[in-house]
Design an enzyme around this catalytic site. Structure first.
Site, short mmCIF file in Angstrom:
data_model
loop_
_atom_site.label_atom_id
_atom_site.label_comp_id
_atom_site.label_asym_id
_atom_site.label_seq_id
_atom_site.Cartn_x
_atom_site.Cartn_y
_atom_site.Cartn_z
N CYS A 63 0.71 -1.46 0.13
CA CYS A 63 0.04 0.01 -0.08
C CYS A 63 0.89 1.26 0.24
CB CYS A 63 -1.11 0.00 1.17
SG CYS A 63 -1.75 1.60 1.65
N TYR A 194 -5.37 5.78 -8.60
CA TYR A 194 -6.60 4.90 -8.09
C TYR A 194 -7.99 5.44 -8.98
CZ TYR A 194 -4.00 2.48 -4.47
OH TYR A 194 -3.16 1.79 -3.85
N1 LIG Z 1 -6.53 8.01 3.85
C1 LIG Z 1 -6.08 6.69 3.95
C2 LIG Z 1 -5.91 5.74 2.61
C3 LIG Z 1 -5.38 4.23 3.04
C4 LIG Z 1 -5.95 3.37 2.09
O1 LIG Z 1 -6.97 3.73 1.07
N2 LIG Z 1 -5.29 2.08 2.21
C5 LIG Z 1 -5.84 0.85 1.10
C6 LIG Z 1 -4.68 0.17 0.63
S1 LIG Z 1 -3.57 0.75 -0.44
C7 LIG Z 1 -7.00 0.01 1.87
O2 LIG Z 1 -6.41 -0.48 3.20
N3 LIG Z 1 -7.90 -0.25 1.21
C8 LIG Z 1 -8.82 -1.38 1.98
C9 LIG Z 1 -10.21 -1.08 1.58
O3 LIG Z 1 -10.46 0.08 0.93
O4 LIG Z 1 -11.20 -1.69 1.88
C10 LIG Z 1 -4.60 6.95 4.50
O5 LIG Z 1 -3.98 7.57 3.61
O6 LIG Z 1 -4.08 6.45 5.42
#
Ligand SMILES: N[C@@H](CCC(=O)N[C@@H](CS)C(=O)NCC(=O)O)C(=O)O
Length: 322
Positions: A63, A194
């Site tokens: 990530c 994304y």
């Molecule tokens: N705003 C968050 C976004 C984090 C994020 O979107 N992480 C993704 C992985 S790249 C995630 O865990 N997605 C799981 C999901 O959307 O269910 C940050 O920057 O900490």
């Protein structure tokens, strides 16, 4: 891949139907701050003082948002102060898990087997996506923050009085410039890839790809005149850009169809990416197997066969010349 609804995990993919095929990122919900003395930060509540051994960071090596936090943990020498658990690369029915695999570091703090369990430990009625990174407080047994942009700011400054490595990646005289760079880069590049990749209509895809490459062209021009975004040394803005650039050719060009140009077609951006990759402590935070396998194997709506391309062949160790 799923979502919590009132504390119950439900397996579902992003719903883009309500937004004309556009991917909309959910706002992070835990927004407290670690501060030197436990006083409240800009958001959330106080009571999270910077103490060695008190906090634990949960990440995926795949990530880009979580990657920022492991880079700042390394830059500030916090490895012995803030523990780390690393998920399996595959994000499937249970979301991020600690299924065994090379490079996975299981959760020795709470013993959870999936990241969504941390969210319900912190709030039994939690709703929303269970994202990484998660910064956990072992004393109050709750999530301090799940917002990477704010975790890097905490790591940058909060532990300076208790033995962090000196260095300020968000220096006061450059803050306005860094903030302005971050705003454009977040919207069009970090999140832009994304928006392109998860779009489910041609229009939503095109709406993301145009501004993404306009910003890359603009950054290339800037970096052809100076080594890093704000001058001679990297700042927070460079590190936030780096985690997307690192993934650009291995993943975003193919899997997310961000293919007007590749990173290697931008000499200055590519050189800057290599300089940051080679920065002491940083290459150890990079795991290309987790990065490539996560995207190509997890997003079956985009890549139904789950085949992971072997290329491209890239030399991140080549001298950056800056
Ligand atoms: N705003 C968050 C976004 C984090 C994020 O979107 N992480 C993704 C992985 S790249 C995630 O865990 N997605 C799981 C999901 O959307 O269910 C940050 O920057 O900490």
């Amino acid at each position: 891949m799923g979502v919590l609804v009132d504390g119950v995990w439900q397996d579902r993919w992003y719903d883009t139907a309500a937004s004309g095929g556009r991917f909309r990122r959910e706002a992070s919900r835990f927004r407290n701050w670690i501060t030197p003395d436990g006083s409240p930060g800009p958001t959330g509540e106080g009571g999270f003082a910077a103490e060695p051994g008190r906090y634990h960071l949960y990440v995926s090596r795949a990530c880009p948002w979580a990657h920022r936090t492991t880079i700042f943990r390394a830059l500030k020498g916090l490895e012995a102060m803030v523990g780390l658990s690393v998920t399996h690369w595959l994000m499937a029915d249970e979301g991020w898990t600690f299924a065994p695999g090379p490079g996975v570091v299981p959760d020795a703090v709470n013993g959870v087997t999936a990241i969504h369990q941390l969210y319900t430990l912190a709030d039994p009625k939690a709703s929303g996506r269970a994202t990484v990174p998660v910064l956990w407080d072992k004393v109050r047994q709750t999530i301090v923050s799940n917002e990477s942009a704010e975790i890097v700011r905490m790591f940058n400054g909060a532990f300076d009085g208790v033995g962090a490595r000196p260095g300020d990646w968000y220096p006061a005289p450059l803050r306005d410039e860094i903030d302005a760079l971050n705003a454009r880069i977040y919207d069009t590049v970090n999140n832009g890839v994304y928006k392109a990749g998860f779009a489910t209509t041609q229009a939503a895809y095109a709406e993301a790809v145009g501004p993404l490459f306009e910003t890359l062209d603009w950054l290339e021009d800037r970096l052809s005149r100076q080594p890093f975004l704000c001058g001679a040394s990297p700042t927070e803005a460079d590190w936030r850009l780096f985690t997307t650039l690192l993934r650009f050719d291995p993943v975003y060009v193919g899997h997310f169809k961000c293919n007007l140009r590749r990173l290697v077609d931008y000499p200055a951006l590519w050189a800057c990416t290599r300089a940051l990759y080679q920065w002491p402590g940083v290459r150890e935070t990079v795991n290309f197997e987790h990065i490539k396998r996560h995207y190509y194997e997890s997003h079956r709506t985009i890549n139904p066969t789950g085949i992971v391309p072997l290329g491209p062949l890239l030399d991140f160790e080549a001298p950056p010349g800056r």
